[in-house]
Design an enzyme around this catalytic site. Structure first.
Site, PDB file in Angstrom:
ATOM      1  N   CYS A  93       0.859  -1.177   0.000  1.00  0.00           N
ATOM      2  CA  CYS A  93       0.000   0.000   0.000  1.00  0.00           C
ATOM      3  C   CYS A  93       0.898   1.231   0.000  1.00  0.00           C
ATOM      4  O   CYS A  93       1.876   1.301   0.735  1.00  0.00           O
ATOM      5  CB  CYS A  93      -0.941   0.092   1.189  1.00  0.00           C
TER       6      CYS A  93
ATOM      7  N   ARG B 198       3.687  -0.339  -4.756  1.00  0.00           N
ATOM      8  CA  ARG B 198       3.365  -0.840  -3.422  1.00  0.00           C
ATOM      9  C   ARG B 198       1.961  -1.424  -3.341  1.00  0.00           C
ATOM     10  O   ARG B 198       1.584  -2.006  -2.325  1.00  0.00           O
ATOM     11  CB  ARG B 198       3.497   0.296  -2.403  1.00  0.00           C
TER      12      ARG B 198
ATOM     13  N   TRP C 176      -3.059  -2.439  -1.698  1.00  0.00           N
ATOM     14  CA  TRP C 176      -2.766  -3.859  -1.918  1.00  0.00           C
ATOM     15  C   TRP C 176      -3.605  -4.574  -0.865  1.00  0.00           C
ATOM     16  O   TRP C 176      -3.325  -4.491   0.327  1.00  0.00           O
ATOM     17  CB  TRP C 176      -1.276  -4.139  -1.725  1.00  0.00           C
TER      18      TRP C 176
ATOM     19  N   ASN D 268      -1.728   1.923   5.917  1.00  0.00           N
ATOM     20  CA  ASN D 268      -0.875   0.880   5.335  1.00  0.00           C
ATOM     21  C   ASN D 268      -0.510  -0.066   6.473  1.00  0.00           C
ATOM     22  O   ASN D 268      -0.025   0.381   7.497  1.00  0.00           O
ATOM     23  CB  ASN D 268       0.364   1.559   4.734  1.00  0.00           C
ATOM     24  N   GLY D 269      -0.778  -1.360   6.299  1.00  0.00           N
ATOM     25  CA  GLY D 269      -0.427  -2.318   7.348  1.00  0.00           C
ATOM     26  C   GLY D 269      -1.610  -3.188   7.702  1.00  0.00           C
ATOM     27  O   GLY D 269      -2.594  -3.263   6.956  1.00  0.00           O
TER      28      GLY D 269
ATOM     29  N   GLU E 194      16.431 -17.901  -7.902  1.00  0.00           N
ATOM     30  CA  GLU E 194      16.084 -16.509  -8.212  1.00  0.00           C
ATOM     31  C   GLU E 194      15.492 -16.413  -9.625  1.00  0.00           C
ATOM     32  O   GLU E 194      14.534 -15.661  -9.859  1.00  0.00           O
ATOM     33  CB  GLU E 194      17.327 -15.613  -8.059  1.00  0.00           C
TER      34      GLU E 194
ATOM     35  N   LYS F 199      11.887 -14.742 -10.841  1.00  0.00           N
ATOM     36  CA  LYS F 199      11.731 -13.731 -11.908  1.00  0.00           C
ATOM     37  C   LYS F 199      10.710 -14.202 -12.936  1.00  0.00           C
ATOM     38  O   LYS F 199       9.837 -13.448 -13.354  1.00  0.00           O
ATOM     39  CB  LYS F 199      13.056 -13.481 -12.640  1.00  0.00           C
TER      40      LYS F 199
ATOM     41  N   GLU G  87       6.991 -14.304 -11.455  1.00  0.00           N
ATOM     42  CA  GLU G  87       6.296 -13.044 -11.174  1.00  0.00           C
ATOM     43  C   GLU G  87       6.040 -12.212 -12.419  1.00  0.00           C
ATOM     44  O   GLU G  87       5.079 -11.453 -12.462  1.00  0.00           O
ATOM     45  CB  GLU G  87       7.004 -12.230 -10.074  1.00  0.00           C
TER      46      GLU G  87
ATOM     47  N   HIS H  17      16.572 -37.044  -7.986  1.00  0.00           N
ATOM     48  CA  HIS H  17      15.854 -37.389  -6.756  1.00  0.00           C
ATOM     49  C   HIS H  17      14.391 -36.985  -6.825  1.00  0.00           C
ATOM     50  O   HIS H  17      13.727 -36.894  -5.805  1.00  0.00           O
ATOM     51  CB  HIS H  17      16.543 -36.744  -5.555  1.00  0.00           C
TER      52      HIS H  17
ATOM     53  N   LYS I  74       5.833  -4.346  -4.128  1.00  0.00           N
ATOM     54  CA  LYS I  74       7.279  -4.317  -3.968  1.00  0.00           C
ATOM     55  C   LYS I  74       7.732  -4.372  -2.516  1.00  0.00           C
ATOM     56  O   LYS I  74       8.549  -5.185  -2.151  1.00  0.00           O
ATOM     57  CB  LYS I  74       7.858  -3.070  -4.637  1.00  0.00           C
TER      58      LYS I  74
HETATM   59  C1  G6P Z   1       9.126  -8.264  -2.637  1.00  0.00           C
HETATM   60  C2  G6P Z   1       9.734  -7.736  -3.910  1.00  0.00           C
HETATM   61  C3  G6P Z   1      11.022  -8.475  -4.218  1.00  0.00           C
HETATM   62  C4  G6P Z   1      11.975  -8.384  -3.045  1.00  0.00           C
HETATM   63  C5  G6P Z   1      11.330  -8.799  -1.726  1.00  0.00           C
HETATM   64  C6  G6P Z   1      12.178  -8.379  -0.544  1.00  0.00           C
HETATM   65  O1  G6P Z   1       8.719  -9.573  -2.804  1.00  0.00           O
HETATM   66  O2  G6P Z   1       8.848  -7.885  -4.983  1.00  0.00           O
HETATM   67  O3  G6P Z   1      11.624  -7.898  -5.344  1.00  0.00           O
HETATM   68  O4  G6P Z   1      13.075  -9.204  -3.283  1.00  0.00           O
HETATM   69  O5  G6P Z   1      10.069  -8.160  -1.567  1.00  0.00           O
HETATM   70  O6  G6P Z   1      12.232  -6.972  -0.530  1.00  0.00           O
HETATM   71  P1  G6P Z   1      13.448  -6.147   0.022  1.00  0.00           P
HETATM   72  O7  G6P Z   1      13.046  -4.719  -0.143  1.00  0.00           O
HETATM   73  O8  G6P Z   1      13.596  -6.544   1.455  1.00  0.00           O
HETATM   74  O9  G6P Z   1      14.638  -6.508  -0.790  1.00  0.00           O
END
Ligand code: G6P
Length: 590
Positions: free
Chosen positions: A2, A28, A74, A100-101, A468, A472, A475, A491, A585
């Site tokens: 948010c 956000r 959000w 927010n929260g 990782e 990517k 998402e 396995h 984010k």
């Molecule tokens: C969210 C973002 C990711 C990020 C993660 C941790 O999931 O979409 O891109 O890696 O949060 O966020 P931070 O700000 O702690 O790296």
């Protein structure tokens, strides 16, 4: 999660200013949005379901106003509807709040208020705040009512409040970020700096259990626990406003991928003495624990391999959300290294606090200067990558990897050598990220656009990068993607391979190379379409993504074509690469 924003100042288009600010916080939350402004003696508001970026200036005729608050949502409690969009109000609509929260005890408070005749119009936890403030108002000032409300709420939150006949904005925080921007006789409050960076780079950070009252004279800060005034240090943010814009790029994600042509260099240009001091803290620690969430968590896992190889040191790793179940081993001589782009992720922050409670030292590797982790940790290293606004992390990831590589070198007294190697990696990346390279990756995206699943395999640091890569691809493309340690295929995961299943192999030119090439043969024998990310071609590859031979930095380099692949798959599949569905984010709720 948010985005919240407030404006108070001489300009009379406060709602439009709030909307412009909120657009820069859209990463956000982008389910719905709304603004509320003081309109003469009333509160006027406007709410919409959908992305705030769809709004163009003038779409709604706002009356002139000098004060507005806004929110981009959000969803946590309650579906994505106009009624659940913020702002929320008391019944008389004389108080508007954005939040927010998560208010953890909202159900109980709501039930109490309902028995006292309060009527709720949304399914949110947030609406409780407006009614609770209202319930205290008959006998208290607005400031006192908010203080009492804060003392009753449990959870993590940041709130903004306005009241119909008071020319002020009140904000309070416990857990979720709030930053006050100080302009020339005008003031801003936002969840993140890019929201007001075009107006000012002078900021105050609100800490937990603090409240700020802003009127035309400026901000006054209070500690909610001691009920006393607080002095704030003015911090200058050294980001240029232009760095928070897309510039010539259609999306932030591709802009940020391309910025990796220089962000590694900025990351490694750190003060040598400072890095050496932190390296000594690692060497002297009775156990070093890396913690991060999402992509940052994968970076932490990668760092365990880097420290083992470069510094012959064992460092531990835990995902932020799992740390509370593992914290029992932390001692007062331990060191926690928190890795985070935003410096605000709730689970990582909680891990830092848990470590501090046990007397351990903490280091934050963060991108956002002045963020909560930056302020609360004993040591900080800044990525200096500039604002990262696409939800999917790209440039922050490689900068984090670069800094952890540098620290590993510093632990063995080879800081200069580490810097030299990473600067070499930087120039290799700069050469690699050219338009022809992007075209090549786009042609692979064309081939993969309709597949059901993609598997990524790696060994050593490339195993972490395979995990990782899966994040990517998930998402941004919404294709089922999973990363595996290549040696684990036999396995279980090998059963998933059938004709033309795409398998991406991330390869380093080291002792892991032959093993993973063998694994490629094994999946190919079962019909897989093998995509090799490697510095040299190999007959087993059906498709070769060439990467420079980057030695110790190979994991860092190998992730970059996958970022590009995810981006182009997202475009081909008509997804918004900057705002993937259901995600946000900065994850400031647990
Ligand atoms: C969210 C973002 C990711 C990020 C993660 C941790 O999931 O979409 O891109 O890696 O949060 O966020 P931070 O700000 O702690 O790296």
């Amino acid at each position: 999660m948010c985005g919240i924003f407030a404006y108070l100042g001489p300009q009379n288009n406060a709602s439009e200013i709030a909307i412009t600010g909120l657009k820069k916080l859209e990463y956000r939350g982008y389910d719905s949005w709304g603004v509320a402004a003081l309109d003469r003696e009333e509160i006027a508001y406007y709410k919409k379901v959908g992305k705030i970026s769809a709004y163009s200036t003038g779409d709604h005729a706002f009356n002139p106003s000098h004060l507005a608050i806004g929110h981009s949502r959000w969803a946590t409690h309650g579906g994505i509807t106009e009624a659940n969009a913020h702002p929320h109000f008391n019944s008389a609509k004389s108080i508007a709040i954005v939040h927010n929260g998560i208010i953890e005890n909202y159900a109980k408070i709501k039930a109490d208020l309902e028995t006292r005749g309060y009527h709720f119009v949304s399914e949110t936890d947030s609406e409780t705040i407006a009614h609770l403030i209202d319930s205290h108002l008959p006998t208290h000032t607005l400031e006192e009512a908010i203080k009492l409300t804060m003392s009753e709420l449990e959870g993590r939150y940041a709130i903004l409040v306005i009241k119909k006949d008071e020319q002020k904005i009140i904000a309070a925080r416990r857990g979720s970020p709030l930053i006050v921007g100080i302009g020339k006789q005008e003031f801003y409050i936002a969840s993140d700096i890019p929201a007001f960076l075009e107006h000012t780079n002078q900021v105050n950070y609100l800490d937990d259990d603090q409240m700020v009252v802003i009127d035309h004279r400026g901000p006054q800060y209070f500690d909610l626990r001691t009920n006393s005034p607080v002095e704030k240090r003015l911090i200058t943010i050294d980001w240029l406003a232009s760095t928070a814009e897309k510039g010539k790029y259609p999306h932030f994600m591709i802009k940020e991928i391309m910025e990796q042509q220089e962000t590694i260099r900025r990351a490694v240009e750190q003060d040598n003495d400072e890095i050496q001091k932190i390296a000594s803290a690692i060497e002297n620690a009775y156990g070093t624990y890396l913690v991060g969430c999402g992509t940052a968590g994968k970076v932490c896992l990668a760092a365990t391999y880097l420290f083992s190889r470069i510094a012959q040191r064992h460092v531990n790793f835990a995902v932020g959300s799992e740390f509370s179940s593992l914290q029992h081993f932390i001692k007062d001589r331990s060191l926690m290294i928190a890795v985070s782009q935003s410096g605000e992720t709730a689970d990582t922050l909680e891990a830092i606090r848990a470590a501090k409670t046990k007397g351990a030292k903490t280091l934050a590797i963060i991108n956002v200067k002045g963020s909560t982790m930056d302020r609360e940790s004993d040591f900080s290293i800044h990525l200096k990558a500039g604002p990262e606004q696409a939800v999917a992390s790209t440039k922050a990831t490689t900068s984090q990897l670069a800094i952890l590589t540098l620290l590993a070198y510093a632990c063995t007294g080879q800081l200069a050598e580490g810097k030299r190697l990473l600067l070499e990696t930087q120039s290799q990346i700069t050469d690699m990220l050219n338009p022809r390279y992007e075209d090549h990756i786009r042609s692979l995206a064309d081939l993969l656009a309709e597949v059901e699943s993609i598997y990524i395999i790696g060994k050593g640091v490339n195993y972490a990068m395979a995990l990782e890569s899966a994040i990517k691809l998930q998402e941004i493309s919404y294709i089922h993607a999973e990363g595996f340690a290549a040696g684990e295929l036999k396995h279980g995961p090998l059963a998933l391979i059938t004709t033309d299943t795409p398998v991406i192999a991330l390869i380093s030119n080291d002792e892991t190379r032959q093993d993973i090439l063998n694994n490629c043969q094994e999946v190919k024998a079962r019909g897989a379409y093998v995509i090799g990310v490697a510095s040299e071609n190999n007959p087993v590859f059906d498709f070769w993504i060439k990467v420079p031979d980057a030695g110790i930095s190979q994991g860092l380099v190998n992730i970059i074509p996958i970022q590009l692949l995810a981006y182009h798959l997202g475009l081909l599949r008509k997804n918004d690469p900057d705002m993937p569905r259901n995600l946000a984010k900065s994850v400031t709720v647990k």
